[in-house]
Design a protein around this motif. Structure first.
Motif, PDB file in Angstrom:
ATOM      1  N   THR A 234      -0.559  89.026  17.578  1.00  0.00           N
ATOM      2  CA  THR A 234       0.413  89.225  16.503  1.00  0.00           C
ATOM      3  C   THR A 234      -0.078  88.572  15.215  1.00  0.00           C
ATOM      4  OG1 THR A 234       2.273  89.300  18.053  1.00  0.00           O
ATOM      5  CG2 THR A 234       2.781  88.774  15.760  1.00  0.00           C
ATOM      6  N   ALA A 235      -0.553  87.335  15.310  1.00  0.00           N
ATOM      7  CA  ALA A 235      -1.057  86.629  14.129  1.00  0.00           C
ATOM      8  C   ALA A 235      -2.268  87.338  13.544  1.00  0.00           C
ATOM      9  CB  ALA A 235      -1.406  85.191  14.490  1.00  0.00           C
ATOM     10  N   ALA A 236      -3.134  87.867  14.409  1.00  0.00           N
ATOM     11  CA  ALA A 236      -4.331  88.571  13.930  1.00  0.00           C
ATOM     12  C   ALA A 236      -3.950  89.803  13.122  1.00  0.00           C
ATOM     13  CB  ALA A 236      -5.213  88.962  15.114  1.00  0.00           C
ATOM     14  N   LEU A 237      -2.984  90.577  13.611  1.00  0.00           N
ATOM     15  CA  LEU A 237      -2.560  91.777  12.889  1.00  0.00           C
ATOM     16  C   LEU A 237      -1.839  91.421  11.587  1.00  0.00           C
ATOM     17  CD1 LEU A 237      -1.296  93.955  15.883  1.00  0.00           C
ATOM     18  CD2 LEU A 237      -3.470  94.142  14.664  1.00  0.00           C
ATOM     19  N   LEU A 238      -1.062  90.355  11.612  1.00  0.00           N
ATOM     20  CA  LEU A 238      -0.328  89.950  10.409  1.00  0.00           C
ATOM     21  C   LEU A 238      -1.243  89.416   9.317  1.00  0.00           C
ATOM     22  CD1 LEU A 238       2.819  88.224  11.976  1.00  0.00           C
ATOM     23  CD2 LEU A 238       2.754  90.369  10.685  1.00  0.00           C
ATOM     24  N   CYS A 239      -2.407  88.882   9.703  1.00  0.00           N
ATOM     25  CA  CYS A 239      -3.308  88.308   8.698  1.00  0.00           C
ATOM     26  C   CYS A 239      -4.205  89.346   8.038  1.00  0.00           C
ATOM     27  CB  CYS A 239      -4.167  87.195   9.312  1.00  0.00           C
ATOM     28  SG  CYS A 239      -5.584  87.757  10.286  1.00  0.00           S
ATOM     29  N   LEU A 240      -4.177  90.595   8.526  1.00  0.00           N
ATOM     30  CA  LEU A 240      -5.027  91.626   7.955  1.00  0.00           C
ATOM     31  C   LEU A 240      -4.468  92.093   6.609  1.00  0.00           C
ATOM     32  CD1 LEU A 240      -5.760  93.793  11.121  1.00  0.00           C
ATOM     33  CD2 LEU A 240      -7.348  92.250   9.951  1.00  0.00           C
ATOM     34  N   PRO A 241      -5.352  92.404   5.670  1.00  0.00           N
ATOM     35  CA  PRO A 241      -4.877  92.899   4.372  1.00  0.00           C
ATOM     36  C   PRO A 241      -4.354  94.328   4.485  1.00  0.00           C
ATOM     37  CG  PRO A 241      -7.279  93.000   4.477  1.00  0.00           C
ATOM     38  CD  PRO A 241      -6.821  92.283   5.718  1.00  0.00           C
ATOM     39  N   GLU A 242      -3.460  94.682   3.595  1.00  0.00           N
ATOM     40  CA  GLU A 242      -2.946  96.047   3.581  1.00  0.00           C
ATOM     41  C   GLU A 242      -4.088  97.032   3.351  1.00  0.00           C
ATOM     42  OE1 GLU A 242       0.376  96.914   1.139  1.00  0.00           O
ATOM     43  OE2 GLU A 242       1.531  95.166   1.772  1.00  0.00           O
ATOM     44  N   GLY A 243      -4.058  98.115   4.099  1.00  0.00           N
ATOM     45  CA  GLY A 243      -5.109  99.120   4.015  1.00  0.00           C
ATOM     46  C   GLY A 243      -6.204  98.947   5.042  1.00  0.00           C
ATOM     47  N   ALA A 244      -6.224  97.796   5.723  1.00  0.00           N
ATOM     48  CA  ALA A 244      -7.249  97.568   6.745  1.00  0.00           C
ATOM     49  C   ALA A 244      -7.028  98.514   7.918  1.00  0.00           C
ATOM     50  CB  ALA A 244      -7.208  96.121   7.220  1.00  0.00           C
ATOM     51  N   ASP A 245      -8.122  98.879   8.577  1.00  0.00           N
ATOM     52  CA  ASP A 245      -8.084  99.762   9.739  1.00  0.00           C
ATOM     53  C   ASP A 245      -8.033  98.889  10.989  1.00  0.00           C
ATOM     54  OD1 ASP A 245      -8.263 101.910  11.466  1.00  0.00           O
ATOM     55  OD2 ASP A 245     -10.444 102.085  11.279  1.00  0.00           O
ATOM     56  N   ALA A 246      -6.831  98.573  11.442  1.00  0.00           N
ATOM     57  CA  ALA A 246      -6.671  97.690  12.595  1.00  0.00           C
ATOM     58  C   ALA A 246      -7.172  98.378  13.855  1.00  0.00           C
ATOM     59  CB  ALA A 246      -5.205  97.301  12.752  1.00  0.00           C
ATOM     60  N   ARG A 247      -8.015  97.655  14.614  1.00  0.00           N
ATOM     61  CA  ARG A 247      -8.584  98.212  15.847  1.00  0.00           C
ATOM     62  C   ARG A 247      -8.571  97.157  16.946  1.00  0.00           C
ATOM     63  NH1 ARG A 247     -14.182  99.175  14.058  1.00  0.00           N
ATOM     64  NH2 ARG A 247     -13.555  97.826  12.352  1.00  0.00           N
ATOM     65  N   VAL A 248      -8.045  97.543  18.089  1.00  0.00           N
ATOM     66  CA  VAL A 248      -8.013  96.656  19.259  1.00  0.00           C
ATOM     67  C   VAL A 248      -8.566  97.467  20.431  1.00  0.00           C
ATOM     68  CG1 VAL A 248      -6.621  95.098  20.652  1.00  0.00           C
ATOM     69  CG2 VAL A 248      -5.918  95.619  18.295  1.00  0.00           C
ATOM     70  N   PRO A 249      -9.864  97.333  20.720  1.00  0.00           N
ATOM     71  CA  PRO A 249     -10.486  98.188  21.743  1.00  0.00           C
ATOM     72  C   PRO A 249     -10.532  97.529  23.120  1.00  0.00           C
ATOM     73  CG  PRO A 249     -12.177  97.033  20.534  1.00  0.00           C
ATOM     74  CD  PRO A 249     -10.850  96.549  19.979  1.00  0.00           C
ATOM     75  N   ALA A 250     -11.014  98.308  24.102  1.00  0.00           N
ATOM     76  CA  ALA A 250     -11.375  97.819  25.439  1.00  0.00           C
ATOM     77  C   ALA A 250     -10.236  97.121  26.162  1.00  0.00           C
ATOM     78  CB  ALA A 250     -12.598  96.901  25.340  1.00  0.00           C
ATOM     79  N   LEU A 251      -9.065  97.761  26.182  1.00  0.00           N
ATOM     80  CA  LEU A 251      -7.909  97.202  26.878  1.00  0.00           C
ATOM     81  C   LEU A 251      -7.786  97.823  28.263  1.00  0.00           C
ATOM     82  CD1 LEU A 251      -5.306  97.450  23.962  1.00  0.00           C
ATOM     83  CD2 LEU A 251      -6.603  95.419  24.655  1.00  0.00           C
ATOM     84  N   THR A 252      -7.895  97.019  29.291  1.00  0.00           N
ATOM     85  CA  THR A 252      -7.668  97.518  30.646  1.00  0.00           C
ATOM     86  C   THR A 252      -6.170  97.532  30.930  1.00  0.00           C
ATOM     87  OG1 THR A 252      -7.855  95.295  31.595  1.00  0.00           O
ATOM     88  CG2 THR A 252      -9.874  96.610  31.442  1.00  0.00           C
ATOM     89  N   ALA A 253      -5.792  98.077  32.083  1.00  0.00           N
ATOM     90  CA  ALA A 253      -4.378  98.179  32.433  1.00  0.00           C
ATOM     91  C   ALA A 253      -3.713  96.815  32.528  1.00  0.00           C
ATOM     92  CB  ALA A 253      -4.229  98.919  33.759  1.00  0.00           C
ATOM     93  N   GLU A 254      -4.511  95.757  32.722  1.00  0.00           N
ATOM     94  CA  GLU A 254      -3.957  94.408  32.830  1.00  0.00           C
ATOM     95  C   GLU A 254      -3.494  93.852  31.487  1.00  0.00           C
ATOM     96  OE1 GLU A 254      -6.021  95.448  36.335  1.00  0.00           O
ATOM     97  OE2 GLU A 254      -6.725  95.472  34.254  1.00  0.00           O
ATOM     98  N   GLN A 255      -3.846  94.514  30.397  1.00  0.00           N
ATOM     99  CA  GLN A 255      -3.522  93.999  29.063  1.00  0.00           C
ATOM    100  C   GLN A 255      -2.316  94.709  28.448  1.00  0.00           C
ATOM    101  OE1 GLN A 255      -5.428  91.489  29.024  1.00  0.00           O
ATOM    102  NE2 GLN A 255      -7.007  92.253  30.384  1.00  0.00           N
ATOM    103  N   GLN A 256      -1.268  94.912  29.252  1.00  0.00           N
ATOM    104  CA  GLN A 256      -0.062  95.564  28.733  1.00  0.00           C
ATOM    105  C   GLN A 256       0.583  94.744  27.616  1.00  0.00           C
ATOM    106  OE1 GLN A 256       0.839  98.670  29.640  1.00  0.00           O
ATOM    107  NE2 GLN A 256      -0.923  98.727  31.019  1.00  0.00           N
ATOM    108  N   TRP A 257       0.417  93.446  27.653  1.00  0.00           N
ATOM    109  CA  TRP A 257       0.940  92.590  26.578  1.00  0.00           C
ATOM    110  C   TRP A 257       0.365  93.017  25.231  1.00  0.00           C
ATOM    111  CZ3 TRP A 257      -2.810  90.165  23.843  1.00  0.00           C
ATOM    112  CH2 TRP A 257      -4.068  90.062  24.462  1.00  0.00           C
ATOM    113  N   ALA A 258      -0.932  93.390  25.213  1.00  0.00           N
ATOM    114  CA  ALA A 258      -1.565  93.828  23.971  1.00  0.00           C
ATOM    115  C   ALA A 258      -1.040  95.196  23.553  1.00  0.00           C
ATOM    116  CB  ALA A 258      -3.084  93.873  24.142  1.00  0.00           C
TER     117      ALA A 258
END
Length: 293
Positions: A234-258
């Motif tokens: 949450t903090a990582a996404l909130l710290c990104l500047p507007e217009g940034a292309d947010a990417r969170v790759p390589a999530l297995t089924a165990e990472q439902q929290w993400a």
């Protein structure tokens, strides 16, 4: 074809880049890029040279009889955990056994390791090679979206303190690594600190960290609980500047929290590639780095 160890030189870094850009050139178009940005190329050169220094026995270049590059593979060993950072072959040299020989050389480097990790692409030939090498293929998801004012309005504030990370947090980072993936990233943190912003949590509930780039990519996240992992993402996404292309790759089924955090932020969820594991269950809560795993 000749296989030789990758050297820590500008020439070899450029040779690897020639292979990677030719093999994965379509990825730039899919990302909406008019070619690869110069800063991305420079960063990739630094990473490849870092691995050539830290793991010379795990980094290989395939060349033809004239010394021209055909393929490259880079791998690491960190406290009993082996990782394949990159495997690429020029399109004209594919289906000739170049990739198979490169993979075999990197696997030999990791033969004494108890655990193995690969962030694999959607290429069916690569996936088959990893499976034949004894890896379990875990289908992966990814989150992506442009950060805007509504993104930060959707996200609930972090449920606790998140600090800027610095070099003195190295022991904490290594400790969390050992708990989540079985081995510390060690010297890789030095390069990641130079190239990425580091966020850290450390309180009575546990600890964790996350690297995030100005380009919006979450590079690596590890924590001792899902609650702290959600706080970090949450903090990582909130710290990104507007217009940034947010990417969170390589999530297995165990990472439902993400997945939950990403969907709350309005990011788009899709599938892509595999997280390939040998000798270990899927680390959780954990988001691997494609390079440092």
């Amino acid at each position: 074809m000749i296989l030789r160890q990758l050297h820590d030189t500008d020439e070899d870094a450029e040779a690897v880049w020639e292979v990677v850009s030719a093999a994965f050139g379509d990825a730039a178009a899919l990302a909406g890029l008019d070619g690869w940005p110069p800063e991305y190329i420079a960063e990739t050169h630094d990473r490849n040279r870092h691995l050539a220094r830290s793991d010379p026995g795990g980094c290989w270049l395939a060349v033809d009889d004239g010394g021209m590059p055909l393929g490259a593979a880079l791998s690491t060993r960190r406290e009993g955990t082996w990782g394949l950072s990159m495997l690429a072959v020029l399109p004209r040299a594919q289906r000739q056994g170049v990739g198979r020989e490169l993979l075999a050389a990197t696997l030999m480097y990791g033969r004494g390791c108890l655990r193995g990790i690969i962030c694999g692409s959607e290429d069916p030939r690569a996936a088959a090679g990893y499976r034949q090498a004894g890896f379990t293929l875990h289908p992966a998801m990814r989150l992506r979206g442009t950060v805007g004012p509504e993104t930060k309005e959707r996200l609930s504030p972090p449920d606790g303190a998140v600090h800027e990370g610095v070099a003195r947090h190295r022991d904490l980072l290594d400790s969390v690594d050992r708990r989540t993936r079985g081995g510390a990233h060690g010297i890789d943190h030095e390069l990641l600190l130079a190239q990425r912003r580091l966020l850290v949590v450390d309180d009575l509930a546990g600890s964790g960290y996350c690297y995030v780039g100005a380009d919006g990519k979450v590079e690596l996240l590890a924590a001792t609980s899902r609650r702290l992992a959600k706080r970090l993402l949450t903090a990582a996404l909130l710290c990104l500047p507007e217009g940034a292309d947010a990417r969170v790759p390589a999530l297995t089924a165990e990472q439902q929290w993400a997945v939950d955090v990403g969907l709350e932020a309005g990011l788009e969820l899709s599938t892509g590639g595999y997280v390939c594991l040998r000798g270990m269950p899927p680390p959780a809560p954990y988001i691997p780095s494609g390079t440092f795993l």
